[in-house]
Motif scaffolding. Structure first.
Motif, short mmCIF file in Angstrom:
data_model
loop_
_atom_site.label_atom_id
_atom_site.label_comp_id
_atom_site.label_asym_id
_atom_site.label_seq_id
_atom_site.Cartn_x
_atom_site.Cartn_y
_atom_site.Cartn_z
N GLY A 281 0.80 -1.23 0.00
CA GLY A 281 0.00 0.00 0.00
C GLY A 281 0.82 1.27 0.00
N VAL A 282 2.15 1.15 -0.15
CA VAL A 282 3.02 2.32 -0.18
C VAL A 282 2.84 3.03 -1.52
N LYS A 283 2.57 4.34 -1.44
CA LYS A 283 2.37 5.12 -2.66
C LYS A 283 3.72 5.42 -3.32
N ASN A 284 3.72 5.31 -4.62
CA ASN A 284 4.93 5.55 -5.41
C ASN A 284 4.61 6.50 -6.54
N LYS A 285 5.59 7.27 -6.92
CA LYS A 285 5.46 8.16 -8.06
C LYS A 285 6.69 7.97 -8.93
N MET A 286 6.48 7.89 -10.24
CA MET A 286 7.58 7.82 -11.19
C MET A 286 7.29 8.76 -12.34
N ILE A 287 8.31 9.49 -12.74
CA ILE A 287 8.20 10.40 -13.89
C ILE A 287 9.30 10.01 -14.86
N PHE A 288 8.91 9.63 -16.07
CA PHE A 288 9.85 9.26 -17.13
C PHE A 288 9.88 10.39 -18.15
N THR A 289 11.08 10.88 -18.49
CA THR A 289 11.20 11.95 -19.48
C THR A 289 11.70 11.39 -20.81
N PRO A 290 11.45 12.10 -21.91
CA PRO A 290 11.91 11.60 -23.21
C PRO A 290 13.44 11.52 -23.32
N ASP A 291 14.16 12.30 -22.49
CA ASP A 291 15.63 12.29 -22.54
C ASP A 291 16.23 11.29 -21.53
N ASN A 292 15.43 10.30 -21.14
CA ASN A 292 15.87 9.14 -20.34
C ASN A 292 16.18 9.44 -18.88
N PHE A 293 15.60 10.49 -18.33
CA PHE A 293 15.72 10.72 -16.89
C PHE A 293 14.48 10.14 -16.21
N ILE A 294 14.67 9.65 -15.00
CA ILE A 294 13.56 9.16 -14.20
C ILE A 294 13.63 9.83 -12.83
N SER A 295 12.50 10.31 -12.38
CA SER A 295 12.34 10.80 -11.01
C SER A 295 11.39 9.84 -10.33
N MET A 296 11.67 9.52 -9.07
CA MET A 296 10.85 8.50 -8.43
C MET A 296 10.91 8.59 -6.91
N THR A 297 9.93 7.97 -6.28
CA THR A 297 9.91 7.86 -4.82
C THR A 297 10.73 6.64 -4.42
N ILE A 298 11.70 6.86 -3.52
CA ILE A 298 12.51 5.77 -2.98
C ILE A 298 12.49 5.90 -1.47
N ASN A 299 12.01 4.86 -0.79
CA ASN A 299 11.91 4.87 0.68
C ASN A 299 11.20 6.11 1.20
N GLY A 300 10.13 6.51 0.52
CA GLY A 300 9.34 7.66 0.95
C GLY A 300 9.89 9.01 0.54
N GLU A 301 11.05 9.05 -0.08
CA GLU A 301 11.66 10.32 -0.50
C GLU A 301 11.58 10.43 -2.01
#
Length: 147
Positions: free
Chosen positions: A35-55
Motif C-alpha cells: 500500500g506504499v504510494k509511489n510516483k515515477m516520472i519518465f522523461t523523453p531524454d531518459n531521466f527518471i524521477s521516483m519515490t525511494i523509501n518515501g523520498e
C-alpha cells in the motif's frame, strides 16, 4: 463512410506504432503490495524521477544528503529494451564527479504494460532481474497508472 473508416484505420495504426518507451514517458502514480504510494516520472531524454523509501528523488537534479558524498549532485536515468519479453528496464544511478558522469549502480527491472495508461514494474533491488511476474516477487512489484 469509406473516408471515415479510412481515417479510423490510419489513427488506430498510428497509436499502435508508438514504442513502449514513448508510451512510458510521463507521470505515473501507484502503490506496491504493502500500500506504499509511489510516483515515477519518465522523461523523453531518459531521466527518471521516483519515490525511494518515501523520498522523492529528482532524476535530473538530485543532491545527495549525508555520507561522504553529501552535497554532491547525482542523476537517475533509465534504459529500456523492448526486444525482450518481458520488457527490461535499467534504472541507473550516476554521480557527477568533476563534471563527468560516473555510473554508481543499477536497479534491474521488468515491465508489463496492461494498457497505455497502466504498467506493472518489478524492481530487482538485490541486483537480480526477475524473468517474470509471479507470487514470489510481488513484494517488489509496483502497479502504476498514468496521471
Amino acid at each position: 463512410m469509406k473516408k471515415f473508416l479510412l481515417l479510423f484505420l490510419i489513427l488506430t495504426s498510428i497509436s499502435y506504432a508508438q514504442s513502449k518507451k514513448e508510451i512510458l514517458v510521463g507521470d505515473w502514480q501507484g502503490t506496491d503490495i504493502n500500500g506504499v504510494k509511489n510516483k515515477m516520472i519518465f522523461t523523453p531524454d531518459n531521466f527518471i524521477s521516483m519515490t525511494i523509501n518515501g523520498e522523492f528523488i529528482d532524476g535530473k537534479n538530485y543532491i545527495i544528503k549525508g555520507g561522504k558524498k553529501d552535497g554532491q549532485k547525482a542523476l537517475l536515468k533509465y534504459e529500456i529494451d523492448e526486444s525482450k519479453v518481458p520488457i527490461t528496464m535499467d534504472i541507473i544511478a550516476i554521480a557527477l564527479e568533476k563534471d563527468k558522469e560516473v555510473e554508481k549502480g543499477r536497479i534491474l527491472a521488468i515491465l508489463d504494460f496492461k494498457s497505455d495508461d497502466e504498467v506493472r514494474i518489478n524492481l530487482g533491488l538485490n541486483g537480480v532481474r526477475a524473468t517474470e511476474f509471479n507470487d514470489s516477487n510481488e513484494g517488489s512489484t509496483i502497479f502504476l497508472k498514468r496521471n
